[in-house]
Design an enzyme around this catalytic site. Structure first.
Site, PDB file in Angstrom:
ATOM      1  N   GLY A 139      77.172  60.628  11.291  1.00 53.95           N
ATOM      2  CA  GLY A 139      77.815  59.729  10.682  1.00 53.95           C
ATOM      3  C   GLY A 139      79.321  59.833  11.611  1.00 53.95           C
ATOM      4  CB  CYS A 140      82.905  59.744  10.214  1.00 53.79           C
ATOM      5  SG  CYS A 140      84.479  59.432  11.147  1.00 53.79           S
TER       6      CYS A 140
END
Length: 183
Positions: free
Chosen positions: A23-24
């Site tokens: 993810g981020c």
């Protein structure tokens, strides 16, 4: 401004590289640095991997059209921390059960993936993935296990982002889950 291939890093002989996408990348980097800073971590960089385009920019990766994932690449001392330990942490610190999503962040750039460097890492990545899928995530893991290709460092302002911006965005799915030891 586009990303650039990572320049060679000067690290002690015997250092190894691990590359993961969860993810981020801001939160992933922040969590790995906190967990392993005095336990064998030489460096951690955020960047892009797994796509089709050269010199990807953050904007291009965020569009979802580059094929790249936001990822973390760590250089570590295998005498102080094992690759297996780094991967177990990976599976505890994000949700590997959502395809192309972490919390509110959606798109292929936010996929869960392990990009292995060599046969031994591939073997360990597949073993750990199988174990956590059975024991922790009950058959729901969608993490990709892929050979590491070209790595592109993210733009400078993304490196150490949460250290430099303590109130910056951090994906709510990035937290350390409490699982029993793998059998």
């Amino acid at each position: 401004m586009s990303a650039a291939p990572a320049p060679p890093m000067t690290v002690p002989a015997g250092a190894q590289t691990a590359t993961v996408a969860a993810g981020c990348f801001w939160g992933v980097e922040h969590m790995y640095r906190r967990q392993f800073q005095d336990k064998g971590l030489y460096d951690a960089r955020v960047g892009y991997i797994g796509g089709d385009s050269s010199n990807p920019s953050y904007r291009a990766v965020c569009s979802g059209r580059s094929g790249h994932a936001e990822a973390l690449q760590v250089v570590y001392d295998p005498d102080k921390v094992s690759y297996r330990t780094l991967l177990e942490f990976f599976y505890k610190m994000h949700d590997p059960t959502t395809a192309n999503r972490q919390g509110p962040d959606a798109g292929s750039q936010y996929r869960s993936a392990i990009f292995f460097h060599g046969d031994e890492q591939e073997k360990i990545a597949r073993e750990v993935t199988e174990q956590v899928n059975k024991q922790w995530w009950k058959g729901k893991v969608v993490t990709e296990v892929l050979p590491a290709g070209q790595w592109w460092d993210a733009e400078t302002y993304h490196q150490l982002y949460l250290d430099n911006n303590p109130s910056g965005y951090e994906c709510p799915s990035h937290f350390l889950r409490k699982f029993p030891a793998l059998e």
